[in-house]
Scaffold this motif. Structure first.
Motif, short mmCIF file in Angstrom:
data_model
loop_
_atom_site.label_atom_id
_atom_site.label_comp_id
_atom_site.label_asym_id
_atom_site.label_seq_id
_atom_site.Cartn_x
_atom_site.Cartn_y
_atom_site.Cartn_z
N ILE A 85 -99.56 111.82 1.43
CA ILE A 85 -98.10 111.77 1.44
C ILE A 85 -97.57 111.93 2.86
N GLU A 86 -98.13 112.88 3.60
CA GLU A 86 -97.67 113.10 4.98
C GLU A 86 -97.98 111.92 5.89
N LYS A 87 -99.23 111.45 5.87
CA LYS A 87 -99.66 110.43 6.81
C LYS A 87 -99.26 109.01 6.40
N THR A 88 -99.47 108.68 5.13
CA THR A 88 -99.25 107.31 4.68
C THR A 88 -97.82 107.06 4.24
N LEU A 89 -97.22 108.04 3.59
CA LEU A 89 -95.86 107.86 3.05
C LEU A 89 -94.81 108.57 3.90
N SER A 90 -95.19 109.00 5.08
CA SER A 90 -94.26 109.67 6.01
C SER A 90 -93.55 110.86 5.37
N GLY A 91 -94.26 111.56 4.50
CA GLY A 91 -93.72 112.77 3.90
C GLY A 91 -92.83 112.56 2.70
N SER A 92 -92.62 111.33 2.28
CA SER A 92 -91.73 111.05 1.15
C SER A 92 -92.55 110.76 -0.11
N VAL A 93 -92.20 111.41 -1.20
CA VAL A 93 -92.90 111.15 -2.46
C VAL A 93 -92.26 109.99 -3.23
N SER A 94 -91.11 109.50 -2.77
CA SER A 94 -90.41 108.42 -3.47
C SER A 94 -91.26 107.18 -3.71
N PRO A 95 -92.02 106.68 -2.71
CA PRO A 95 -92.86 105.51 -2.98
C PRO A 95 -93.91 105.78 -4.06
N PHE A 96 -94.43 107.00 -4.08
CA PHE A 96 -95.42 107.36 -5.09
C PHE A 96 -94.78 107.39 -6.48
N VAL A 97 -93.61 107.95 -6.59
CA VAL A 97 -92.90 108.00 -7.87
C VAL A 97 -92.55 106.58 -8.33
N ALA A 98 -92.11 105.74 -7.39
CA ALA A 98 -91.80 104.35 -7.73
C ALA A 98 -93.04 103.65 -8.26
N TYR A 99 -94.19 103.89 -7.63
CA TYR A 99 -95.44 103.31 -8.11
C TYR A 99 -95.72 103.75 -9.54
N LEU A 100 -95.56 105.05 -9.81
CA LEU A 100 -95.82 105.55 -11.16
C LEU A 100 -94.88 104.92 -12.19
N SER A 101 -93.63 104.72 -11.81
CA SER A 101 -92.66 104.15 -12.76
C SER A 101 -92.97 102.70 -13.10
N GLU A 102 -93.66 102.01 -12.19
CA GLU A 102 -94.01 100.61 -12.42
C GLU A 102 -95.38 100.44 -13.08
N ARG A 103 -96.16 101.49 -13.07
CA ARG A 103 -97.52 101.45 -13.60
C ARG A 103 -97.48 101.62 -15.11
N ALA A 104 -98.00 100.67 -15.84
CA ALA A 104 -97.92 100.70 -17.30
C ALA A 104 -98.93 101.66 -17.93
N GLU A 105 -99.93 102.09 -17.18
CA GLU A 105 -101.00 102.89 -17.75
C GLU A 105 -100.74 104.39 -17.79
N VAL A 106 -99.54 104.85 -17.56
CA VAL A 106 -99.25 106.28 -17.60
C VAL A 106 -99.29 106.72 -19.07
N SER A 107 -100.20 107.62 -19.37
CA SER A 107 -100.37 108.07 -20.75
C SER A 107 -99.26 109.06 -21.13
N ASP A 108 -99.15 109.31 -22.42
CA ASP A 108 -98.17 110.29 -22.90
C ASP A 108 -98.46 111.67 -22.31
N ALA A 109 -99.74 112.02 -22.22
CA ALA A 109 -100.13 113.32 -21.68
C ALA A 109 -99.76 113.41 -20.19
N GLU A 110 -100.00 112.33 -19.45
CA GLU A 110 -99.64 112.32 -18.02
C GLU A 110 -98.12 112.41 -17.85
N LEU A 111 -97.39 111.69 -18.69
CA LEU A 111 -95.93 111.73 -18.62
C LEU A 111 -95.42 113.14 -18.93
N ALA A 112 -95.99 113.78 -19.93
CA ALA A 112 -95.60 115.14 -20.26
C ALA A 112 -95.90 116.10 -19.10
N GLU A 113 -97.03 115.90 -18.46
CA GLU A 113 -97.39 116.74 -17.31
C GLU A 113 -96.41 116.52 -16.16
N LEU A 114 -96.04 115.27 -15.91
CA LEU A 114 -95.06 114.97 -14.86
C LEU A 114 -93.70 115.59 -15.18
#
Length: 128
Positions: A85-114
């Motif tokens: 996150i620090e080196k590749t995403l310049s400290g921002s978690v937004s690109p990571f969250v955007a990736y998760l929102s577009e990824r269809a494979e997020v399970s119900d358990a992963e979503l609950a954990e998030l």
């Protein structure tokens, strides 16, 4: 001071040693290295690198060094994610969250954990 970050292969080795504590280099070379076509010298180098980074410790037993995880794989993963996150995403978690929102494979358990993690973050913010 947080330990240095580690690569995928080192993380896999750390998982192996977490499951096989007090293992010698020879034992790790057979159980971990051989299935991955890694030479004993490569395994030794990886183990010593992990030890110098603070992820492994060793002790001598009857003339043989035995290696164990100094920190668990979860701590190593947190460190790796933080570094990413620090080196590749310049400290921002937004690109990571955007990736998760577009990824269809997020399970119900992963979503609950998030959702639980977001609730925890919101609670921490309110306490400030």
């Amino acid at each position: 001071m947080a330990p240095s970050t580690i690569g995928d292969q080192e993380l896999a080795l750390l998982h192996y040693l977490d499951e096989h504590p007090a293992a010698s280099v020879g034992e790790v070379a057979v159980g971990f290295g051989e299935p991955r076509a890694l030479a004993r010298s490569t395994v030794l180098t990886m183990m010593e690198r992990l030890r110098s980074k603070g992820y492994l410790r060793r002790r001598q037993v009857k003339g043989i060094y035995r290696y164990s995880a100094a920190t668990g794989p979860a701590e190593a993963m947190r460190s790796a994610v933080g570094s990413f996150i620090e080196k590749t995403l310049s400290g921002s978690v937004s690109p990571f969250v955007a990736y998760l929102s577009e990824r269809a494979e997020v399970s119900d358990a992963e979503l609950a954990e998030l959702e639980s993690l977001v609730a925890q973050l919101q609670s921490q913010r309110k306490e400030r």
